[in-house]
Design a protein around this motif. Structure first.
Motif, PDB file in Angstrom:
ATOM      1  N   ASN A  54      -3.342   6.214   6.797  1.00  0.00           N
ATOM      2  CA  ASN A  54      -2.322   5.187   6.632  1.00  0.00           C
ATOM      3  C   ASN A  54      -2.378   4.545   5.246  1.00  0.00           C
ATOM      4  OD1 ASN A  54      -0.642   4.447   9.223  1.00  0.00           O
ATOM      5  ND2 ASN A  54      -2.661   5.080   9.933  1.00  0.00           N
ATOM      6  N   TYR A  58       0.749   4.567   2.823  1.00  0.00           N
ATOM      7  CA  TYR A  58       1.251   3.329   2.231  1.00  0.00           C
ATOM      8  C   TYR A  58       1.313   3.441   0.704  1.00  0.00           C
ATOM      9  CZ  TYR A  58       1.393  -1.543   0.741  1.00  0.00           C
ATOM     10  OH  TYR A  58       1.732  -2.729   0.128  1.00  0.00           O
ATOM     11  N   ARG A  62       4.720   3.039  -1.471  1.00  0.00           N
ATOM     12  CA  ARG A  62       4.817   2.018  -2.514  1.00  0.00           C
ATOM     13  C   ARG A  62       5.114   2.630  -3.882  1.00  0.00           C
ATOM     14  NH1 ARG A  62      -0.220  -1.942  -3.704  1.00  0.00           N
ATOM     15  NH2 ARG A  62      -0.954  -0.027  -4.708  1.00  0.00           N
ATOM     16  N   SER A 119       0.000   2.128  12.132  1.00  0.00           N
ATOM     17  CA  SER A 119       1.360   2.246  11.605  1.00  0.00           C
ATOM     18  C   SER A 119       2.261   1.133  12.120  1.00  0.00           C
ATOM     19  CB  SER A 119       1.952   3.609  11.985  1.00  0.00           C
ATOM     20  OG  SER A 119       1.240   4.653  11.378  1.00  0.00           O
ATOM     21  N   LEU A 123       2.161  -1.079   8.897  1.00  0.00           N
ATOM     22  CA  LEU A 123       3.276  -0.467   8.173  1.00  0.00           C
ATOM     23  C   LEU A 123       4.621  -0.827   8.785  1.00  0.00           C
ATOM     24  CD1 LEU A 123       1.823   3.091   7.408  1.00  0.00           C
ATOM     25  CD2 LEU A 123       1.761   1.007   6.014  1.00  0.00           C
TER      26      LEU A 123
END
Length: 357
Positions: A54, A58, A62, A119, A123
């Motif tokens: 994760n 991420y 980004r 997630s 996220l």
């Protein structure tokens, strides 16, 4: 006075029986504690892997949102994810030295559960009913696996491994596996059959070799740390070479499957194939269910089926990518087959966790 002296008049067979029962109890407790340690190492390792994946995901999201993104390998956050993955894999590797292979392999579903939970929490991905049901089934299956797993001695020495290698049941299993692997490889390389089942069966064939060799290497290293040197035996290095070779080719076929098929298809099928192959390897090579009762065997199989169903439900509704852009694959080794599939377009990211540690 009579009570104090009565011990001296006990029959010899009674004192021997008491000593034997005490010794058996001590061995069982030591084995049980080692198995608990292996379970903890496997669960923590799988959870760290899910955090790692994760973090990598991420980082890619980004970077993709920036107008002038830096290469992902220049991101400190991405390298933190890689470091966590390495620690998690080390935990999975060590777990094979303390617990049966038939138990450690199915516990890989913890990475799927952890990844889905992270997630949703961090996220901000949507929580689906299938995730909740799948997670519940996988957790229940994991509980049954831990409760009804075989409790066998995990002192893996070089002499034991040598004896297992020349056992008739393993030699028959090895011949059959080599024949099946060659047929599948012929279909894939010469006939161009790249069906997902063919690719993941190749991975599963290699996974059984990986599990056997990983457990042998981890077990012999564990015994060495306990003071019983095992690194002077040739079988240790044979198993080490087999471990590295099987893992490398396993990742190769796994990545090829990810290139041709979506993670929502590869994740559950690979988990089922890998776990089944690892359990067979543990049963045939290490004879881990030799003294198990029928109830334990039935409940263990039931736990595996619940974990399989849970993983299928978690992966089932993942959004399928309709883009054919280049992507980045991150492969890893035993117990553990994990591939992170990232599309460079921020609007077309697919992500999957493939299980073998």
């Amino acid at each position: 006075m009579g009570n104090k002296g009565s011990i001296a008049f006990l029959p010899e067979n009674v004192t021997d029986t008491h000593a034997n029962s005490t010794g058996i109890s001590s061995v069982w407790n030591d084995s049980h504690q080692a198995q608990i340690l292996g379970i903890i190492l496997s669960i923590l390792g799988s959870f760290l892997i899910s955090i790692s994946l994760n973090l990598q995901k991420y980082t890619h999201i980004r970077l993709a949102m920036k107008q002038d993104p830096l290469p992902y390998y220049k991101s400190k956050l991405w390298w933190c994810g890689v470091l966590l993955m390495g620690i998690g894999e080390l935990g999975n590797f060590a777990a094979y030295g303390f617990a049966p292979a038939t138990l450690i392999a199915p516990l890989g579903c913890v990475a799927v559960i952890g990844s889905a939970a992270i997630s949703v929490l961090f996220l901000k991905e949507s929580l689906r009913a299938s995730d909740v049901i799948g997670g519940t089934l996988a957790v229940t299956g994991t509980y049954l696996l831990v409760t009804f797993s075989p409790n066998v001695s995990q002192d893996i020495t070089a002499l034991k491994v040598e004896r297992f290698v020349v056992s008739w049941q393993f030699l028959v299993y090895l011949v059959l596996e080599v024949i099946i692997f060659c047929v599948l490889l012929y279909l894939y390389k010469r006939r161009g059959v790249n069906h997902i089942v063919v690719l993941l069966l190749l991975v599963a064939m290699l996974a059984s070799v990986a599990v056997i060799s990983v457990k042998a290497v981890a077990g012999m290293i564990t015994m060495t740390f306990k003071g019983d040197m095992q690194l002077t035996y040739a079988i240790f290095y044979v198993m080490a070479v087999a471990m590295v070779a099987s893992c490398v080719f396993q990742v190769k076929f796994l990545n090829q499957a990810m290139q041709l098929y979506n993670a929502t298809e590869v994740v559950p099928i690979n988990y089922v194939f890998f776990t089944t192959s690892a359990i067979l390897a543990g049963i045939i090579f290490y004879q881990e269910f030799r003294d198990a009762g029928l109830l334990n065997i039935f409940m263990f199989i039931f736990g595996c089926l619940l974990s399989f169903l849970g993983v299928f439900l978690i992966a089932r509704n993942q959004e399928k990518s309709t883009f054919q852009e280049p992507y980045i694959n991150f492969g890893e080794i035993p117990g553990m087959e994990t591939v992170d599939k990232i599309q460079p377009n921020a609007n077309s990211i697919t992500y999957g966790t493939l299980l073998n540690e």
